[in-house]
Structures are given as C-alpha cells and as structure tokens.
Write a protein that holds these residues in place. Structure first.
Motif, PDB file in Angstrom:
ATOM      1  N   GLU A 135       0.748  -1.323  -0.281  1.00 32.76           N
ATOM      2  CA  GLU A 135       0.069  -0.177   0.052  1.00 32.76           C
ATOM      3  C   GLU A 135       0.864   1.384  -0.097  1.00 32.76           C
ATOM      4  N   GLY A 136       2.155   1.344   0.745  1.00 36.87           N
ATOM      5  CA  GLY A 136       2.818   2.423   0.888  1.00 36.87           C
ATOM      6  C   GLY A 136       3.600   2.710  -0.465  1.00 36.87           C
ATOM      7  N   ILE A 137       3.860   1.581  -1.084  1.00 38.64           N
ATOM      8  CA  ILE A 137       4.468   1.711  -2.623  1.00 38.64           C
ATOM      9  C   ILE A 137       3.293   2.361  -3.610  1.00 38.64           C
ATOM     10  N   LEU A 138       2.324   2.000  -3.428  1.00 39.38           N
ATOM     11  CA  LEU A 138       1.576   2.380  -4.319  1.00 39.38           C
ATOM     12  C   LEU A 138       1.086   3.755  -4.031  1.00 39.38           C
ATOM     13  N   GLU A 139       1.002   4.298  -2.756  1.00 38.34           N
ATOM     14  CA  GLU A 139       0.708   5.810  -2.261  1.00 38.34           C
ATOM     15  C   GLU A 139       1.990   6.526  -2.744  1.00 38.34           C
ATOM     16  N   LYS A 140       3.185   6.127  -2.770  1.00 41.08           N
ATOM     17  CA  LYS A 140       4.294   7.010  -3.231  1.00 41.08           C
ATOM     18  C   LYS A 140       4.058   6.982  -4.707  1.00 41.08           C
ATOM     19  N   TYR A 141       3.856   5.895  -5.477  1.00 38.31           N
ATOM     20  CA  TYR A 141       3.849   5.877  -6.963  1.00 38.31           C
ATOM     21  C   TYR A 141       3.114   7.068  -7.189  1.00 38.31           C
ATOM     22  N   PHE A 142       1.495   6.727  -6.845  1.00 39.60           N
ATOM     23  CA  PHE A 142       0.480   7.650  -7.394  1.00 39.60           C
ATOM     24  C   PHE A 142       0.477   9.073  -6.936  1.00 39.60           C
TER      25      PHE A 142
END
Length: 148
Positions: A135-142
C-alpha cells in the motif's frame, strides 16, 4: 484516473489475496477497469467465457488497456497473459508499474526487469516489495503521478 490491473489468472491464482489488497488500494485512485482479477471466485480457468469466449475477453481487455491511464501489474506469479498485456501497454506508450516480491524465491524475467531503464521519468517501472509495504509503494507511486 482509469487503472488497468494485471495479475495472473490462468497462470495460477496463488497470489489472489495480494491482488485483492492491490485492487482495493488502486480503487482509491480511480476506476480499476480489471477489478475482477482480484476476485477469489475467479479460478485458474478464468472468467466464465459466456460472452463469446477467449476472443471476446482478449478484445475487451485490449480495449480497456487502450482506455487506461496507468497499468499496475503484479508480476511475481509468471503469466503469459500479463506479459502480453505489458507488451501491448508498452507499444501504446502507457505508464506502467510492475510489482515483484523477491521473497517468492522466483527470479523476475529479464524482459520485465530490463524494461525499467532506471530513470525517474521512465514510463516503465519495476519495484520489488513485501506484502506489508504494498500500500505504501502504491501511495508513493500515485502521489508522484498526481504531481506531474
């Protein structure tokens, strides 16, 4: 934002719980065109091809790929279909994020890992992750996507 999520279906459904978490998070950023990939009921046999069979599924998915703003692919479970979708997305100049879990013991295909040139501006990104940090990786990417 329209998001196309790729995950293994006929190649194996071992990661469906991870797909569910990813799809749930992606839904906070926009419409996930392929949310069915995260359904636990979807078996390795794929969708009930009641439409018109594999051709209809292919044509619909290519249409969704073309309509998408970003592609997110979970690439830990090898899948011919996911590889095909990624190749088509590259040809369409789509923004692509591939997620891979090294803890699986697998080695990611050089054709996927090698497509990430390492530049910040690259349309094709490959990120290694653990389930706890997805979830954190997706938050950073988006978060980065919406800045641009």
């Amino acid at each position: 934002m329209r998001v196309y999520f790729c995950g293994s279906i006929r190649g194996g459904r071992q990661d469906v719980e991870v797909y569910q978490r990813i799809v749930k998070k992606l839904q906070t950023y926009g419409k996930v065109l392929t949310e069915h990939v995260g359904l636990a009921e979807l078996s390795e046999k794929g969708e009930d091809a009641a439409l018109d069979g594999d051709k209809a599924i292919h044509d619909r998915d290519v249409e969704w790929l073309a309509a998408s703003d970003v592609i997110v692919a979970e690439v830990t479970q090898p899948s011919l279909g996911v590889g095909y979708e990624l190749g088509r997305a590259v040809a369409m100049n789509k923004r692509i994020l591939c997620l891979f879990r090294p803890s699986s013991g697998r080695v990611l295909s050089a054709m996927i890992r090698g497509a990430d040139c390492g530049a910040e501006s690259s349309l094709f990104k490959v990120l290694d992750y653990t389930e706890e940090e997805v979830e954190g990786i997706l938050e950073k990417y988006f978060g980065e996507l919406t800045k641009n």
